[in-house]
Design an enzyme around this catalytic site. Structure first.
Site, PDB file in Angstrom:
ATOM      1  N   ASN A  42       1.121   0.705   1.933  1.00 42.32           N
ATOM      2  CA  ASN A  42       2.243   1.840   1.565  1.00 42.32           C
ATOM      3  C   ASN A  42       1.962   2.421   0.246  1.00 42.32           C
ATOM      4  O   ASN A  42       1.764   1.547  -0.779  1.00 42.32           O
ATOM      5  CB  ASN A  42       3.435   1.442   1.982  1.00 42.32           C
ATOM      6  CG  ASN A  42       4.192   0.389   1.199  1.00 42.32           C
ATOM      7  OD1 ASN A  42       3.227  -0.785   0.978  1.00 42.32           O
ATOM      8  ND2 ASN A  42       5.342  -0.237   1.104  1.00 42.32           N
ATOM      9  N   GLU A  44       4.471   4.733  -2.204  1.00 45.96           N
ATOM     10  CA  GLU A  44       5.536   5.401  -2.063  1.00 45.96           C
ATOM     11  C   GLU A  44       5.619   6.446  -3.401  1.00 45.96           C
ATOM     12  O   GLU A  44       4.648   6.827  -4.082  1.00 45.96           O
ATOM     13  CB  GLU A  44       6.759   4.325  -2.543  1.00 45.96           C
ATOM     14  CG  GLU A  44       7.018   3.356  -1.451  1.00 45.96           C
ATOM     15  CD  GLU A  44       8.064   2.422  -1.628  1.00 45.96           C
ATOM     16  OE1 GLU A  44       8.535   2.384  -2.857  1.00 45.96           O
ATOM     17  OE2 GLU A  44       8.341   1.710  -0.560  1.00 45.96           O
ATOM     18  N   CYS A  53       3.395   5.223   4.928  1.00 46.71           N
ATOM     19  CA  CYS A  53       3.164   3.906   5.252  1.00 46.71           C
ATOM     20  C   CYS A  53       1.733   3.229   5.378  1.00 46.71           C
ATOM     21  O   CYS A  53       0.864   4.008   5.187  1.00 46.71           O
ATOM     22  CB  CYS A  53       3.757   3.802   6.718  1.00 46.71           C
ATOM     23  SG  CYS A  53       5.452   4.011   6.927  1.00 46.71           S
ATOM     24  N   GLU A  55       0.404   1.937   7.466  1.00 45.48           N
ATOM     25  CA  GLU A  55      -0.627   2.264   8.680  1.00 45.48           C
ATOM     26  C   GLU A  55      -1.119   3.509   8.581  1.00 45.48           C
ATOM     27  O   GLU A  55      -2.300   3.566   9.228  1.00 45.48           O
ATOM     28  CB  GLU A  55       0.404   2.076   9.959  1.00 45.48           C
ATOM     29  CG  GLU A  55       1.294   0.794  10.446  1.00 45.48           C
ATOM     30  CD  GLU A  55       2.270   0.598   9.684  1.00 45.48           C
ATOM     31  OE1 GLU A  55       2.521   0.998   8.515  1.00 45.48           O
ATOM     32  OE2 GLU A  55       3.199   0.040  10.143  1.00 45.48           O
ATOM     33  N   CYS A  86       7.079   1.642  12.086  1.00 43.24           N
ATOM     34  CA  CYS A  86       8.100   2.477  12.214  1.00 43.24           C
ATOM     35  C   CYS A  86       7.876   3.426  13.360  1.00 43.24           C
ATOM     36  O   CYS A  86       6.776   3.401  13.766  1.00 43.24           O
ATOM     37  CB  CYS A  86       8.431   3.209  10.956  1.00 43.24           C
ATOM     38  SG  CYS A  86       7.176   4.600  10.614  1.00 43.24           S
ATOM     39  N   CYS A  89       4.823   5.783  12.725  1.00 46.94           N
ATOM     40  CA  CYS A  89       3.503   4.893  12.791  1.00 46.94           C
ATOM     41  C   CYS A  89       3.050   4.472  14.255  1.00 46.94           C
ATOM     42  O   CYS A  89       2.006   4.449  14.436  1.00 46.94           O
ATOM     43  CB  CYS A  89       3.455   3.826  11.951  1.00 46.94           C
ATOM     44  SG  CYS A  89       3.424   4.437  10.326  1.00 46.94           S
TER      45      CYS A  89
HETATM   46  N1  THU Z   1       6.488   0.618   5.625  1.00 50.10           N
HETATM   47  C1  THU Z   1       5.217   0.684   6.066  1.00 50.10           C
HETATM   48  O1  THU Z   1       4.332   0.800   5.117  1.00 50.10           O
HETATM   49  N2  THU Z   1       4.927   0.373   7.432  1.00 50.10           N
HETATM   50  C2  THU Z   1       5.941  -0.027   8.214  1.00 50.10           C
HETATM   51  O2  THU Z   1       5.545  -0.442   9.327  1.00 50.10           O
HETATM   52  C3  THU Z   1       7.361  -0.242   7.706  1.00 50.10           C
HETATM   53  C4  THU Z   1       7.592   0.391   6.489  1.00 50.10           C
HETATM   54  C5  THU Z   1       6.883   0.903   4.220  1.00 50.10           C
HETATM   55  C6  THU Z   1       7.557   2.105   4.059  1.00 50.10           C
HETATM   56  C7  THU Z   1       8.128   1.867   2.665  1.00 50.10           C
HETATM   57  O3  THU Z   1       7.184   2.155   1.517  1.00 50.10           O
HETATM   58  C8  THU Z   1       8.653   0.681   2.654  1.00 50.10           C
HETATM   59  O4  THU Z   1       7.838   0.156   3.843  1.00 50.10           O
HETATM   60  C9  THU Z   1      10.048   0.359   2.983  1.00 50.10           C
HETATM   61  O5  THU Z   1      10.520   1.066   4.074  1.00 50.10           O
END
Ligand code: THU
Length: 133
Positions: A42, A44, A53, A55, A86, A89
């Protein structure tokens, strides 16, 4: 290809995550039919909704690598809860997967549970719903 290697790749990707806002690092690794692994983490952003994310990163790496089929995907995060993908994804995975494609969810200690895509995204919308160009 050992599925342990897939988990290890996801965990290595998690270590590279850029998550200064949530402090929740996630790694994902995709196994393709050629046996290659494509990983992502991920990333941000100060403008929160722009973050991506793990994925999505792994899928981008797979496409860049010239591959288009997910045989299995491992996703790793911390905490007690299952880090299932999520909603967005699940749909991203669906584009390149089959109903029985394995989605492995892991924590620091290893794989916790494996789902099929169809379990996480039943009655999904996909490429076959659209008229062929
Ligand atoms: N996140 C992912 O990278 N993949 C997931 O399957 C769930 C959430 C990340 C997004 C964000 O940077 C952090 O987790 C908190 O939501």
């Amino acid at each position: 290809m050992s599925l342990d290697l897939l988990f290890d790749a996801a965990r290595a990707a998690q270590a590279q995550a850029y998550a200064p806002y949530s402090r929740f690092t996630v790694g994902a690794a995709i196994l393709t039919p050629t046996g290659r692994i494509h990983a992502g983490c991920n990333v941000e952003n100060a403008a929160y909704p722009v973050g991506t994310c793990a994925e999505a990163g792994a899928i981008a790496a797979m496409i860049l690598g010239g591959e288009r089929e997910i045989v299995a995907i491992a996703i790793v995060g911390d905490g007690d809860e299952l880090v299932t993908p999520c909603g967005g994804c699940r749909q991203r995975i669906r584009e390149f997967a089959r109903p029985d494609t394995a989605i492995q969810i892991g924590g620091p200690e290893g794989i916790r549970r494996t789902f099929t895509l169809d379990e996480l995204l039943p009655f999904s919308f996909g490429p076959d719903n659209l008229p062929r160009p």
